[in-house]
Scaffold this active site. Structure first.
Site, PDB file in Angstrom:
ATOM      1  N   ASP A  92       0.853  -1.181   0.000  1.00 56.11           N
ATOM      2  CA  ASP A  92       0.000   0.000   0.000  1.00 56.11           C
ATOM      3  C   ASP A  92       0.894   1.237   0.000  1.00 56.11           C
ATOM      4  OD1 ASP A  92       0.962   0.295   2.560  1.00 56.11           O
ATOM      5  OD2 ASP A  92      -0.965   0.077   3.556  1.00 56.11           O
ATOM      6  N   GLN A 188     -11.430   7.523  -4.799  1.00 56.38           N
ATOM      7  CA  GLN A 188     -12.006   7.875  -3.503  1.00 56.38           C
ATOM      8  C   GLN A 188     -13.431   8.415  -3.713  1.00 56.38           C
ATOM      9  OE1 GLN A 188     -10.808   7.164  -0.578  1.00 56.38           O
ATOM     10  NE2 GLN A 188      -8.697   6.583  -1.046  1.00 56.38           N
ATOM     11  N   ASP A 265      -8.099  -7.388   0.623  1.00 53.85           N
ATOM     12  CA  ASP A 265      -7.154  -7.554   1.725  1.00 53.85           C
ATOM     13  C   ASP A 265      -7.813  -7.068   2.997  1.00 53.85           C
ATOM     14  OD1 ASP A 265      -5.635  -4.916   3.015  1.00 53.85           O
ATOM     15  OD2 ASP A 265      -6.667  -4.522   1.117  1.00 53.85           O
ATOM     16  N   CYS A 303     -13.262 -28.563   6.714  1.00 49.32           N
ATOM     17  CA  CYS A 303     -12.109 -27.698   6.450  1.00 49.32           C
ATOM     18  C   CYS A 303     -10.841 -28.544   6.370  1.00 49.32           C
ATOM     19  CB  CYS A 303     -11.965 -26.634   7.543  1.00 49.32           C
ATOM     20  SG  CYS A 303     -10.539 -25.540   7.280  1.00 49.32           S
ATOM     21  N   CYS A 305      -7.689 -27.342   6.580  1.00 47.27           N
ATOM     22  CA  CYS A 305      -6.495 -26.688   7.126  1.00 47.27           C
ATOM     23  C   CYS A 305      -5.842 -27.573   8.189  1.00 47.27           C
ATOM     24  CB  CYS A 305      -6.847 -25.308   7.703  1.00 47.27           C
ATOM     25  SG  CYS A 305      -7.592 -25.333   9.355  1.00 47.27           S
ATOM     26  N   CYS A 308      -7.740 -27.819  11.578  1.00 49.41           N
ATOM     27  CA  CYS A 308      -8.944 -28.661  11.582  1.00 49.41           C
ATOM     28  C   CYS A 308      -8.615 -30.135  11.393  1.00 49.41           C
ATOM     29  CB  CYS A 308      -9.918 -28.188  10.503  1.00 49.41           C
ATOM     30  SG  CYS A 308     -10.736 -26.618  10.905  1.00 49.41           S
ATOM     31  N   HIS A 334      -6.416 -21.141  10.234  1.00 49.06           N
ATOM     32  CA  HIS A 334      -7.757 -21.583   9.828  1.00 49.06           C
ATOM     33  C   HIS A 334      -8.535 -20.455   9.168  1.00 49.06           C
ATOM     34  CE1 HIS A 334     -11.840 -23.144   9.921  1.00 49.06           C
ATOM     35  NE2 HIS A 334     -12.175 -22.008  10.512  1.00 49.06           N
TER      36      HIS A 334
END
Length: 385
Positions: A92, A188, A265, A303, A305, A308, A334
């Site tokens: 950014d 903007q 993001d 899930c 991941c 999990c 997760h």
């Protein structure tokens, strides 16, 4: 040859799947970018991020300018070598800090003077310096210096701010020297439709490789935000990536992907994880609640991941309640995988021409019978309801 190419490869209504080529790899959109503010996604290693399907990481110009300094990052191989993530990076511009550090800054036509939150020293950030810092950091995708006005702001301030942002965009472009970085402009205008349209159309005159929708998710309601997203995506060109800045709640992603947004993001998934909550389709699980201590199942059924697949909800609740750092790490892992899986399922639905079905199924799980009007109206506008 231009190292940056964007191609839409599938559509369903206004939702689309795209391929974005960068010097450090081609990624598939829509995608969510984990936020590594200081060159690190808190608690997670690059190999973990790659394993869960992360494609692009975001770093913060303002924070890396203060510490360790852009020249140190450059000397250590730019963000790709410094932080060990070999895939694409986005930085950014520091513009968000114009708003978030409002009590510590002074703004004028030249740029912004901040009081460092680390030691109180004055730090000047101009369009030229923002670009110089981002060139030293070496991200693939860089942002023009802008002002993100706070919400609410008077219309007169919003207009003056977006006009200054356009002048800063012109200066950012003149300052840019590296052909291996793609500079995105930021529209903007707050939640004022006329100003939002004006800012977007004026930004498009610069014919940039990508465009960001800025100044949203800063305190306004969803009912105010999503008409601006709809307006913006209707104006932005089909052949350039569209980045909705700072948005990461699952329901926001589903609504915005339906309108044709490509990049997202937000610190939300990892910050929520560090605070002890897991994202699931129905909302959030607060692992600080004692009732979770007895639960043998994973954070979320289905899930894939590491958290999990290897630990019970009860164990992770124990870690959270005990203040063990592993709890926040597993929840962050997760939560990011949850958002990556969400975008993966969205892309599959777009390819199969059933994004509306996907979004409605999500809404029934997330909201039950009371699907909010802003969500429904976004999907109607996107051609999915």
């Amino acid at each position: 040859m231009n190292p940056f190419q964007f191609k839409v490869v599938a559509r369903a209504g206004r939702a689309r799947v795209g391929l974005l080529a960068t010097p450090h790899g081609t990624v598939e959109t829509p995608l969510f970018m984990p936020v590594g503010t200081q060159g690190s996604v808190k608690g997670l290693m690059p190999k973990d991020l790659k394993e869960i399907g992360s494609q692009v990481l975001l770093a913060n110009t303002y924070h890396l300018l203060l510490r360790p300094g852009p020249e140190r990052v450059r000397a250590l191989g730019g963000l790709h070598g410094f932080a060990g993530w070999k895939g694409p990076w986005l930085t950014d511009s520091g513009g968000f800090q114009v708003m978030s550090l409002g009590h510590l800054r002074r703004i004028d036509e030249k740029g912004v003077v901040f009081q460092s939150h680390l030691n109180g020293e004055l730090v000047e950030l101009t369009p030229e310096r923002s670009i110089a810092v981002q060139e030293a950091l070496g991200a693939d995708l860089i942002m023009a210096f802008d002002e993100c006005p706070p919400y609410p702001s008077p219309r007169e301030y919003l207009k003056a701010s977006l006009e200054r942002t356009l002048r800063w965009l012109e200066r950012s472009l003149k300052a840019k020297t590296r052909p291996d970085q793609a500079l995105f402009g930021i529209a903007q205008g707050g939640t004022d439709p006329e100003l939002r349209r004006l800012s977007t159309l004026e930004t498009l005159r610069f014919d940039l490789p990508g465009y960001a929708i800025g100044g949203l998710a800063v305190g306004e309601s969803k009912e105010e935000m999503f008409p601006m997203v709809e307006l913006s995506t209707a104006l932005l060109p089909e052949d350039r990536p569209r980045y909705l800045m700072g948005v990461g709640h699952p329901e926001d992603l589903v609504a915005a992907m339906g309108l044709g947004v490509d990049l997202f993001d937000c610190v939300y998934p990892t910050r929520t994880g560090r605070f002890g909550s897991a994202l699931v389709l129905e909302g959030r699980l607060n692992l600080k609640n004692a009732r979770h201590l007895e639960e043998k199942g994973p954070l979320e059924e289905g899930c894939d991941c590491y958290a999990c697949q290897n630990f019970s909800r009860g164990y992770i609740a124990h870690l959270v309640r005990s203040g063990e750092m592993l709890g926040g790490i597993l929840l962050s892992l997760h939560n990011l995988r949850f958002l990556h899986r969400l975008t993966e399922r969205a892309k599959e639905a777009i390819r199969e021409g059933r994004y509306g079905d996907f979004a409605r199924e999500f809404a029934q799980r997330r909201f039950g019978r009371e699907i909010p009007s802003w969500f429904r109206e976004a999907l109607v506008a996107g051609g999915h309801w």
